[in-house]
Design a protein around this motif. Structure first.
Motif, PDB file in Angstrom:
ATOM      1  N   ARG A  91      14.600 -16.624 100.642  1.00 20.12           N
ATOM      2  CA  ARG A  91      14.193 -15.741 101.744  1.00 20.12           C
ATOM      3  C   ARG A  91      14.656 -16.323 103.082  1.00 20.12           C
TER       4      ARG A  91
ATOM      5  N   LEU B 138      12.607  -6.436 106.987  1.00 20.44           N
ATOM      6  CA  LEU B 138      13.901  -7.016 107.333  1.00 20.44           C
ATOM      7  C   LEU B 138      14.831  -5.928 107.883  1.00 20.44           C
TER       8      LEU B 138
ATOM      9  N   CYS C 130      20.050 -12.111 108.519  1.00 19.41           N
ATOM     10  CA  CYS C 130      19.526 -10.948 109.236  1.00 19.41           C
ATOM     11  C   CYS C 130      19.380 -11.232 110.723  1.00 19.41           C
ATOM     12  N   GLN C 131      19.039 -12.461 111.081  1.00 16.79           N
ATOM     13  CA  GLN C 131      18.900 -12.817 112.486  1.00 16.79           C
ATOM     14  C   GLN C 131      20.222 -12.671 113.215  1.00 16.79           C
TER      15      GLN C 131
ATOM     16  N   LEU D 211      17.584  -4.339 107.410  1.00 10.60           N
ATOM     17  CA  LEU D 211      18.633  -4.059 106.438  1.00 10.60           C
ATOM     18  C   LEU D 211      19.215  -2.672 106.675  1.00 10.60           C
TER      19      LEU D 211
ATOM     20  N   LEU E  59      11.092  -6.920 100.524  1.00  8.41           N
ATOM     21  CA  LEU E  59      12.014  -7.121 101.649  1.00  8.41           C
ATOM     22  C   LEU E  59      11.636  -6.273 102.859  1.00  8.41           C
TER      23      LEU E  59
ATOM     24  N   ASN F  56      16.834 -14.378 105.769  1.00  9.58           N
ATOM     25  CA  ASN F  56      16.346 -14.241 107.135  1.00  9.58           C
ATOM     26  C   ASN F  56      17.385 -14.717 108.151  1.00  9.58           C
TER      27      ASN F  56
ATOM     28  N   TRP G 240       9.297   1.267 105.104  1.00 11.80           N
ATOM     29  CA  TRP G 240       9.953   0.872 106.363  1.00 11.80           C
ATOM     30  C   TRP G 240       9.462   1.738 107.523  1.00 11.80           C
TER      31      TRP G 240
END
Length: 219
Positions: free
Chosen positions: A148, A182, A155-156, A184, A179, A152, A215
């Motif tokens: 993870r 995040l 994604c940052q 995505l 998830l 992460n 989401w």
């Protein structure tokens, strides 16, 4: 919070069955991208021509439903067909792909769990970076599972500069909630949809839609 879209990869079903499955999935309006990956077809003596012929049929169907198309690994074929391309780390560089492929087509890069590869894909001008495997996968059972923390970190980078993150590997409607939250853009799916019967696919896509609704609550 943007709700991720499904990124569907083809399997090696007979082309007539594959087209029927794709049409059923496309009709749900959940699929944003389809990747043409036909490893067994390509391995046949006339595999390259067969792949080209099949790709024309898949592209025509995808266009009816406004689904973007990418070819796995092969920039020259993608350029010939007028679609996008997904490049593994050993499948050519993004700068060459950008020269050959139309500006409105998608170029993706496999980045595994390495944020430095994500950063490089960003700098090279890729449209998305694919990270995974997130979970154990029947499609690629030998693939390394990323943590993870690795996900992460990738994604940052996508928050700092525009870059779409695509997750892949063992994803299903039952585990995708892990998830949630995040940033995505794409969730890559193969077996969880393509290994089903035609009759099961529409229902499975509905289950995916319900799973992704989480989401919305985070917006």
């Amino acid at each position: 919070m943007i709700i991720p879209k499904l990124y569907l990869l083809t399997n090696d079903d007979d082309i007539s069955l594959l087209l029927t499955k794709l049409k059923t999935a496309f009709a749900t309006n959940l699929i944003a991208v389809v990747q043409i990956r036909r490893k067994q077809v390509l391995a046949q003596p006339n595999g390259s021509q067969q792949l080209y012929d099949e790709a024309l049929e898949i592209i025509a169907l995808a266009q009816q439903y406004k689904v973007a198309v990418v070819i796995n690994d092969d920039t020259a074929l993608a350029a010939k067909l007028g679609v996008g391309v997904h490049l593994g780390q050993g499948d050519g560089d993004i700068s060459t792909a950008k020269q050959l492929i139309a500006a409105d087509q998608i170029i993706g890069r496999t980045c595994h769990g390495d944020s430095q590869l994500v950063k490089q894909a960003l700098e090279d001008g890729a449209d998305y970076a694919a990270m995974g495997a997130v979970f154990a996968s029947m499609t690629k059972p030998q693939a390394s599972i990323i943590s993870r923390e690795q996900l992460n970190a990738g994604c940052q980078l996508s928050l700092d500069k525009p870059l779409n993150i695509c997750v892949i590997g063992g994803l299903s409607a039952e585990n995708i909630g892990q998830l949630a939250g995040l940033p995505l853009t794409y969730i890559a799916v193969v077996g969880d949809i393509m290994d089903l019967t035609v009759e099961q696919i529409a229902q499975r896509c509905q289950q995916w839609q319900q799973a992704l609704s989480i989401w919305q609550t985070l917006a």
